[in-house]
Scaffold this motif. Structure first.
Motif, PDB file in Angstrom:
ATOM      1  N   GLN A  55       0.831  -1.206   0.000  1.00 19.83           N
ATOM      2  CA  GLN A  55       0.000   0.000   0.000  1.00 19.83           C
ATOM      3  C   GLN A  55       0.869   1.261   0.000  1.00 19.83           C
ATOM      4  OE1 GLN A  55      -2.580  -0.474   3.354  1.00 19.83           O
ATOM      5  NE2 GLN A  55      -3.912  -1.955   2.332  1.00 19.83           N
ATOM      6  N   VAL A  56       1.985   1.214   0.773  1.00 21.80           N
ATOM      7  CA  VAL A  56       2.892   2.369   0.786  1.00 21.80           C
ATOM      8  C   VAL A  56       3.472   2.595  -0.605  1.00 21.80           C
ATOM      9  CG1 VAL A  56       5.109   3.199   1.662  1.00 21.80           C
ATOM     10  CG2 VAL A  56       3.447   2.178   3.236  1.00 21.80           C
ATOM     11  N   GLN A 110       2.138   1.731  -3.378  1.00 18.68           N
ATOM     12  CA  GLN A 110       1.069   2.201  -4.257  1.00 18.68           C
ATOM     13  C   GLN A 110       0.816   3.694  -4.047  1.00 18.68           C
ATOM     14  OE1 GLN A 110      -2.979   0.681  -3.557  1.00 18.68           O
ATOM     15  NE2 GLN A 110      -3.043   0.123  -5.716  1.00 18.68           N
ATOM     16  N   LEU A 111       0.835   4.130  -2.768  1.00 19.53           N
ATOM     17  CA  LEU A 111       0.621   5.546  -2.496  1.00 19.53           C
ATOM     18  C   LEU A 111       1.761   6.392  -3.060  1.00 19.53           C
ATOM     19  CD1 LEU A 111      -0.716   5.386   1.177  1.00 19.53           C
ATOM     20  CD2 LEU A 111      -2.005   5.996  -0.866  1.00 19.53           C
ATOM     21  N   GLU A 112       2.999   5.853  -2.942  1.00 19.15           N
ATOM     22  CA  GLU A 112       4.127   6.590  -3.509  1.00 19.15           C
ATOM     23  C   GLU A 112       3.979   6.697  -5.021  1.00 19.15           C
ATOM     24  OE1 GLU A 112       7.555   4.492  -2.196  1.00 19.15           O
ATOM     25  OE2 GLU A 112       7.545   5.387  -0.188  1.00 19.15           O
ATOM     26  N   LEU A 152       1.204   6.584  -6.675  1.00 25.34           N
ATOM     27  CA  LEU A 152       0.095   7.500  -6.941  1.00 25.34           C
ATOM     28  C   LEU A 152       0.571   8.944  -6.833  1.00 25.34           C
ATOM     29  CD1 LEU A 152      -2.933   7.908  -7.462  1.00 25.34           C
ATOM     30  CD2 LEU A 152      -3.295   7.800  -4.992  1.00 25.34           C
ATOM     31  N   GLY A 153       1.411   9.225  -5.813  1.00 28.21           N
ATOM     32  CA  GLY A 153       1.928  10.579  -5.663  1.00 28.21           C
ATOM     33  C   GLY A 153       2.763  11.008  -6.847  1.00 28.21           C
ATOM     34  N   LYS A 173       0.478  11.714  -9.851  1.00 31.92           N
ATOM     35  CA  LYS A 173      -0.310  12.931  -9.735  1.00 31.92           C
ATOM     36  C   LYS A 173       0.496  14.166 -10.131  1.00 31.92           C
ATOM     37  CE  LYS A 173      -3.878  11.616  -6.413  1.00 31.92           C
ATOM     38  NZ  LYS A 173      -4.432  11.811  -5.056  1.00 31.92           N
ATOM     39  N   GLU A 224      -5.333   7.726 -10.117  1.00 28.63           N
ATOM     40  CA  GLU A 224      -5.960   6.652  -9.345  1.00 28.63           C
ATOM     41  C   GLU A 224      -6.397   5.508 -10.252  1.00 28.63           C
ATOM     42  OE1 GLU A 224      -9.030   8.644  -7.250  1.00 28.63           O
ATOM     43  OE2 GLU A 224      -7.644   9.757  -5.956  1.00 28.63           O
ATOM     44  N   VAL A 245      -3.214   3.462 -11.033  1.00 25.98           N
ATOM     45  CA  VAL A 245      -2.781   2.663  -9.884  1.00 25.98           C
ATOM     46  C   VAL A 245      -3.727   1.499  -9.651  1.00 25.98           C
ATOM     47  CG1 VAL A 245      -2.454   2.707  -7.386  1.00 25.98           C
ATOM     48  CG2 VAL A 245      -1.541   4.553  -8.787  1.00 25.98           C
TER      49      VAL A 245
END
Length: 439
Positions: A220-221, A223-225, A227-228, A231, A240, A243
C-alpha cells in the motif's frame, strides 16, 4: 390376637426398616454411579444409558430395561440390558420408527407422560411380537424430559402381570432425569466444540492475515508513492485509475497519437526583465493556479512547466475519443480565464496576454530522466509543431494545425491565418485561429 407362628412369618418393624434402608442405599449408590458416568462422559451419552439400564434391572427386579432416543421425528433404540441377541435384532428391525401406540416407548413420546401396562397381552394395540420373545407381561415407560421437550424414554418389563409399585416408578423418573441431563450435556459439549473449532479457524486465519499484513502495508505504501508520482503528471482521477489497474503503466515507453497544446503569456519576457522577482512570482502563481484548475477539469496530462509556458496533451495515458475537442474546449476556457487575470495585471502595470498552439499527431511517450528524478515526456514532431504555433500566436489567438481543425470543424468557428513557415519544419504549415464555439 397374633399367634407365635404369625410372629415368625411376619417381618418385624426393624426388619422392614432395614430392608427399606438397604433399598435406599442401593438407589443412592446407583444414582451416584450414574452421576459419575455423566461427569466422565461429556462427549457421549451412551455410557450413561448403559449404566442406567443395568441399574434399572438390578433395582427394579425387572426382566429387562431399554433406553430410546427421540430426534424430533423418529425414535431410536439406544441401549438395553438383560436381553438376548434375538430381542436386539427384533428391536433393530422396528427402530428407528415414528412414535405410535404399538410400543410403550411410542406412547410415552406421544403423551409426554408415564405409561403403565399391567398386562400387555390384554392391550389390543400393543405389538405382541416383543413379549413373545422374552415372555413379559407388565411394562413401565418413563419420559426423559428437558424443558418440556421429550428427549427419549426408559422402558422396563416384568414377567408377571399386575400393578407397578410407585417406588419403582419414582426410581425410573430419577434415572430419566439423569439421562436427560447427560443428553443435554453432550449437546452443549458438542456446541462448545463447534464454537471452539470456529475460534481456532478464525485464530489461524488471523495469524495468516497478520503474517501477510507487513507485506500488504508495504504494498500500500508503494502504491501511495506511485500515486503521488503519477499525480505530478496526470489528473487525480487518471492517476488513481492507473494505480487501480484501469490503464497500462504510462511510465513505460509507448507510442500513441495525441493532441498537444502549448500555451504561454505574451509579453512575459519583457515583464520579467523589468519587474521585481516577487511580482513575477505572484503573477505566475495566479496564472498557474488558474490554468492548473482547468487542466484537471478537462483531464489533461501536464507534461511540463517552463516559466509562463506549459505543455498539455490528451489521449494519454488513458485513450479518449475526443482528444482534439477536449484540447479546444480547454484552450477557450483558458483564454477566458486569462482575460480576467489580464485586467488585474494591467491595473498593476503588467501588459500581459495569452497565446495557444495546438497540434495532433504521433509521439513517443514515457518516463524521461534518471533514478531519483523522473519526468513524463512526449517526444515527436507534433510537440514541436504545437510549440511553434504557440510562438506564432498573437495575443488572444488559439492557433491550430489543419489536422486539429478537421477533427473539430463542426464544433468551432475558425479563420485561416495562411501557411506559416515555422522554425524546424521544412514545409509551411496551414494554421487557423479558433474564434469561438459554434452556437
Amino acid at each position: 390376637m397374633a399367634t407365635a407362628r404369625d410372629k415368625v412369618r411376619r417381618p418385624s418393624k426393624s426388619q422392614s426398616r432395614d430392608r427399606e434402608l438397604a433399598e435406599a442405599l442401593d438407589q443412592l449408590r446407583a444414582t451416584s454411579e450414574i452421576l459419575r458416568v455423566i461427569a466422565d462422559s461429556r462427549s457421549d451419552a451412551q455410557p450413561v444409558f448403559d449404566t442406567i439400564v443395568r441399574n434399572a434391572v438390578s433395582l427394579c427386579g425387572s426382566l429387562f430395561a431399554n433406553v430410546f432416543r427421540f430426534d424430533g421425528e423418529l425414535l431410536h433404540f439406544a441401549a438395553s440390558h438383560n436381553v438376548g441377541p434375538s430381542y436386539v435384532d427384533l428391536l433393530q428391525t422396528k427402530y428407528p420408527m415414528r412414535p405410535d401406540h404399538s410400543q410403550v416407548s411410542g406412547r410415552v413420546l406421544l403423551s409426554k407422560s408415564v405409561v403403565r401396562l399391567d398386562d400387555v397381552l390384554a392391550d389390543p394395540d400393543y405389538d405382541r411380537r416383543f413379549p413373545a420373545t422374552l415372555n413379559w407381561r407388565r411394562m413401565l415407560g418413563v419420559p426423559m424430559l428437558r424443558n418440556d421437550n421429550v428427549l427419549g424414554a426408559i422402558v422396563v418389563g416384568w414377567a408377571e402381570a399386575g400393578p407397578i409399585p410407585r417406588m419403582q416408578e419414582e426410581l425410573l423418573k430419577t434415572f430419566a432425569d439423569q439421562a436427560a441431563i447427560a443428553i443435554e450435556n453432550v449437546r452443549l459439549f458438542r456446541k462448545l466444540q463447534l464454537a471452539s473449532r470456529r475460534l481456532e479457524a478464525q485464530a489461524a486465519e488471523l495469524e495468516q492475515w497478520n503474517a501477510t499484513l507487513e507485506q500488504r502495508v508495504q504494498d500500500q505504501v508503494n502504491q501511495l508513492e506511485r500515486l503521488g508520482r503519477l499525480k505530478r503528471f496526470f489528473s487525480p482521477q487518471l492517476a488513481e485509475l492507473i494505480v487501480a489497474g484501469g490503464a497500462e503503466d504510462p511510465l513505460r515507453s509507448h507510442r500513441r497519437e495525441i493532441t498537444v497544446l502549448f500555451l504561454d503569456l505574451r509579453g512575459f519576457t519583457a515583464f520579467a526583465e523589468t519587474a521585481e522577482p516577487e511580482e513575477v512570482m505572484s503573477v505566475l502563481r495566479e496564472y498557474h493556479a488558474a490554468m492548473g484548475e482547468l487542466i484537471l477539469a478537462h483531464e489533461g496530462t501536464l507534461e511540463r512547466f517552463t516559466g509562463d509556458g506549459m505543455m498539455v496533451f490528451f489521449n494519454d495515458p488513458v485513450p479518449v475519443s475526443n482528444a482534439a475537442e477536449r484540447a479546444i474546449r480547454m484552450a477557450l476556457a483558458m483564454r477566458n480565464s486569462v482575460a480576467g487575470l489580464a485586467l488585474k495585471w494591467r491595473k498593476r502595470g503588467h501588459p500581459l496576454d495569452f497565446g495557444v498552439g495546438i497540434a495532433q499527431g504521433y509521439a513517443t511517450i514515457g518516463a524521461i530522466g534518471f533514478e531519483g528524478r523522473w519526468d513524463y515526456g512526449a517526444i515527436g514532431t507534433v510537440t514541436n509543431l504545437a510549440a511553434r504555433l504557440c510562438a506564432e500566436a498573437k495575443p488572444g489567438q488559439i492557433l491550430v494545425a489543419q489536422r486539429v481543425l478537421a477533427a473539430v470543424e463542426n464544433l468551432v468557428e475558425a479563420e485561416s491565418v495562411g501557411d506559416l513557415a515555422l522554425k524546424g519544419l521544412q514545409r509551411p504549415v496551414a494554421a487557423h485561429n479558433v474564434l469561438r464555439l459554434r452556437a
